[in-house]
Design an enzyme around this catalytic site. Sequence first.
Site, mmCIF file in Angstrom:
data_model
loop_
_atom_site.group_PDB
_atom_site.id
_atom_site.type_symbol
_atom_site.label_atom_id
_atom_site.label_comp_id
_atom_site.label_asym_id
_atom_site.label_seq_id
_atom_site.Cartn_x
_atom_site.Cartn_y
_atom_site.Cartn_z
ATOM 1 N N HIS A 110 1.423 -1.046 0.220
ATOM 2 C CA HIS A 110 -0.090 -0.159 0.091
ATOM 3 C C HIS A 110 0.904 1.020 0.254
ATOM 4 C CE1 HIS A 110 -3.823 2.582 1.297
ATOM 5 N NE2 HIS A 110 -2.868 3.003 1.699
ATOM 6 N N CYS A 111 0.448 2.086 -0.988
ATOM 7 C CA CYS A 111 1.523 3.139 -1.298
ATOM 8 C C CYS A 111 0.321 4.379 -0.914
ATOM 9 C CB CYS A 111 1.708 3.572 -2.612
ATOM 10 S SG CYS A 111 2.703 4.909 -2.920
ATOM 11 N N PHE A 112 1.025 4.360 0.468
ATOM 12 C CA PHE A 112 0.024 6.265 1.679
ATOM 13 C C PHE A 112 0.316 7.747 0.108
ATOM 14 C CE2 PHE A 112 1.087 2.888 4.614
ATOM 15 C CZ PHE A 112 -0.235 3.203 5.581
ATOM 16 N N GLY A 115 -2.229 6.777 -2.153
ATOM 17 C CA GLY A 115 -3.453 6.616 -0.948
ATOM 18 C C GLY A 115 -3.767 5.640 -1.799
#
Length: 263
Positions: A110-112, A115
């Site tokens: 998951h790439c913050f 998002g």
Amino acid sequence: MLALRLLNVVAPAYFLCISLVTFVLQLFLFLPSMREDPAAARLFSPALLHGALFLFLSANALGNYVLVIQNSPDDLGACQGASTRKVPCPSPSTHFCRVCARVTLRHDHHCFFTGNCIGSRNMRNFVLFCLYTSLACLYSMVAGVAYISAVLSISFAHPLAFLTLLPTSISQFFSGAVLGSEMFVILMLYLWFAIGLACAGFCCHQLLLILRGQTRHQVRKGVAVRARPWRKNLQEVFGKRWLLGLLVPMFNVGSESSKQQDK
């Protein structure tokens, strides 16, 4: 969980702010300083070449950033109930993301900053986003170093000149020898350097996993993958039209993953 959801909102806003600041500095500081050279030819002036190169890098970085968000992995709803009951999903490549609250196929991480989850649909755009973000940041750092060198008459011929620039500039800033705008550019130099190196390292690590036919989730869980030729693994992500996608932001046209999605 609340902290992760908050980070999922703050990190994209932080990236967009850095992009906006970089664009403003390039447009109002770096480009005007290059146009001051009277000996430059009008057709191939440094300002024109610099502007065209920066526009190419930034357009590809932001274009692939939008595609990463737009082409989010499909939600495999049938597996979501199994994940909530602590039952493993049917496929070892699927994973339930608590931040996105969905199950994705070939989940990587998951790439913050986007998002969004990175999976089979947007892996190619994510790798290109990291590549062009790294190039845009490092190129902005080089342009900023040239600007600071011209404005403050500082020579960067010595290898340690860049490392000692920040502490020296801070002392000169409080003494009034360095303006606030110049100090801000100096701070941005180190930020561009850090982001550029981080994105370059992440891009190289991601390419290595793609060549092996693995995802970060599979490596983290210790899932064994079937050995395949590295060319086939690379084509599965980037497709046959990889050169066109390298020059223009586009979806996974011609890739094996996109063909499987259409079936």
